[in-house]
Structure formats: C-alpha cells, structure tokens
Scaffold this active site. Sequence first.
Site, PDB file in Angstrom:
ATOM      1  N   ARG A 186      -5.247 -23.207 -19.701  1.00  0.00           N
ATOM      2  CA  ARG A 186      -5.040 -21.763 -19.611  1.00  0.00           C
ATOM      3  C   ARG A 186      -4.328 -21.230 -20.854  1.00  0.00           C
ATOM      4  O   ARG A 186      -3.369 -21.806 -21.341  1.00  0.00           O
ATOM      5  CB  ARG A 186      -4.215 -21.419 -18.353  1.00  0.00           C
ATOM      6  N   HIS A 209       9.900  11.239   2.318  1.00  0.00           N
ATOM      7  CA  HIS A 209       9.231   9.974   2.026  1.00  0.00           C
ATOM      8  C   HIS A 209       9.245   8.987   3.191  1.00  0.00           C
ATOM      9  O   HIS A 209       8.919   7.824   3.021  1.00  0.00           O
ATOM     10  CB  HIS A 209       9.853   9.322   0.793  1.00  0.00           C
ATOM     11  N   PRO A 258      11.651  -4.175  -4.385  1.00  0.00           N
ATOM     12  CA  PRO A 258      11.694  -5.418  -3.615  1.00  0.00           C
ATOM     13  C   PRO A 258      10.939  -6.554  -4.292  1.00  0.00           C
ATOM     14  O   PRO A 258       9.762  -6.449  -4.590  1.00  0.00           O
ATOM     15  CB  PRO A 258      11.003  -5.031  -2.304  1.00  0.00           C
ATOM     16  N   GLU A 259      11.650  -7.629  -4.538  1.00  0.00           N
ATOM     17  CA  GLU A 259      10.999  -8.868  -4.945  1.00  0.00           C
ATOM     18  C   GLU A 259      11.085  -9.764  -3.712  1.00  0.00           C
ATOM     19  O   GLU A 259      11.588  -9.345  -2.671  1.00  0.00           O
ATOM     20  CB  GLU A 259      11.728  -9.488  -6.135  1.00  0.00           C
ATOM     21  N   ARG A 304       7.371   5.862  -3.794  1.00  0.00           N
ATOM     22  CA  ARG A 304       6.259   5.745  -4.749  1.00  0.00           C
ATOM     23  C   ARG A 304       4.936   5.329  -4.114  1.00  0.00           C
ATOM     24  O   ARG A 304       3.925   5.258  -4.779  1.00  0.00           O
ATOM     25  CB  ARG A 304       6.648   4.756  -5.852  1.00  0.00           C
TER      26      ARG A 304
END
Length: 272
Positions: free
Chosen positions: A153, A91, A2-3, A111
């Site tokens: 940066r 799971h 998932p993004e 996971r």
Amino acid sequence: MPELPEVETTLRGIEPHLVGRALSQIDIRQPKLRWLITPELAPDMTGQVITHLSRRGKYIGVHTANGTLIVHLGMSGSLYFVPEETPPLFHDHVDFRFADNQPWLRYTDPRRFGAILWTKDNWLDHELIKHLGPEPLSDDFNVELLYSRAKGRKVPIKTFIMDSKIVVGVGNIYANEALFKAGIKPSRMAGNISKARLAVLVECIKMVLDAAIKQGGTTLKDFVGGDGKPGYFKQELSVYGRAGKPCIACGKVLKEIRQAQRSTVYCTFCQT
DNA sequence: CAAGACTCCTGTCAGC
DNA sequence: TGCTGACAGGAGTCTT
C-alpha cells in the site's frame, strides 16, 4: 467531536438507564441527518423493550426484539437524558420517550453528520457495519493484521490507520497522537514500514485509545446529569492542535500538513 | 483495486 | 461592532 472513546463513554453512560425500558413514542423533528432517518424507525421501535446496547466502531446499536436502532454521533452528535417534557432546542433532532414516564433519551447534533438508522436484521450484517475492520482494542487488531494489510500500500500511514476497513475507531486526533507516540512520520507509505515499527504503532494506538476511554470514565455521571451535556475529556494532546508549538519531547517546532483533507501535526525530528 | 477528491452541515474564529 | 469567508471534521461516495 466524538471519537471512539467518547462513543464508548456515551454507551456506558446511557445503557444502564435504557435496558428494560419500553419505548412509548419517538419524536423526529429533523429526519435529515447524514442520511434520512429510516422511516420505519418510529412505527417499528415504538412499544419495543430495549434489551441491550453494543458498539461496533463508532456505531452504537440499541437492540430490541424487533430490530436494532443504529446511531452514529458524527462529529457533533450526542445522546443524553432529559427530564420528560423538556422543550427541545433547535438542534435537538430526536426524542425517545418511554412508557415509564421517566427521562427521555435525546439526540442532539448541530452539524448533522451523525446518523440514526433502523434495521430488523442483525445489525452486524448492515451495509455500513459489515465491512468494518477489527476493533482497535481487541486482539484481532495486531501486527500480523496490520502488516499484511499494509503490504504494497502506498497511502500515507496516517490515512491508512484512519481507514475503517483497516481498523475502526481511529479518528484524526488519535491518529496524530498515536503516530507521534510511535515515532512514525505520518506521510510515510504504509507499505514501507517495518513490521517491528508497525508493532509499536499497534501498541500506541491501543494505548492512546485506552487512556482516553479511562479518562472518559471519570465524566460518566455527566451523561445523566440535569444539564444534559456529555462532558468531554481533558485530554493532554502531544501534537494535535499544537502546530507551531514546541515538541514536548525535543522542543522543535511542530509542523502541520494536510492529508486527505485532514490536518496532520507532527515533529519532523522525532517522527521519521 | 487503489488513491485522492468531494460531500454533507454549522459553530467558531480570523480578517476587514 | 458587524459581516464575510475560511475552516474543521467522520466517513461514505464519486472520480481518476
């Protein structure tokens, strides 16, 4: 994995089926996710009515009068409905059951990089939430912001835009895609990019995420379907996962490098 | 403070 | 065919 678009799609998919319902029981079979599930979750949330959902970065907030459930899907987590009494698989770590005996909300995460937390305070003040950068699709994420934060940066621009303190929701896939679209070499120092080019990058990030969310919208019904699988997008990716293949723009072979333990794919000709 | 390494976890896949 | 090991990946945390 998932993004932000997947998280947004999940939220839109489940919210209409959650608001107004009262929790009757919360079954936690595996409390060890990224962090231990807040022990007070079950006692504090049981009996509560869900008022609304909201999202901050990739965190989903499920709000009740007594507090907020904070869910992060990590990279393999999903939330979906199952008919009541559906036996859990290995799971399926958490079930949220309701007083109306209608489908349960189930959290699955092979996971276990995800998180399920509970706070009685304003969730935006939570330690994990309050330091987050602006939402990428909001007006708060703009050139001025990116330019000022990039000044001085030395981190590679890809690492920079994946930093959730700079902007939330830009995961590895979309960072690769946005940089390709913007024509910027991922290893270029963040502080060494012109304001004009950063302006392009901002627009590309918004475009890539927006397009993905729109595609996610087409699979919304899958979230409440009987199979409980949250159908992923059929994204056409330009660079991610295409190392060694020809650039869709110039035909040259796409190169793969590693940045911050993440795979980066780009075109050495189109991206400078 | 900044930059980079390390960590959690397991399904998947390459190599033998 | 079966086993072993490398790898992916979000993002917080630790080290330098």
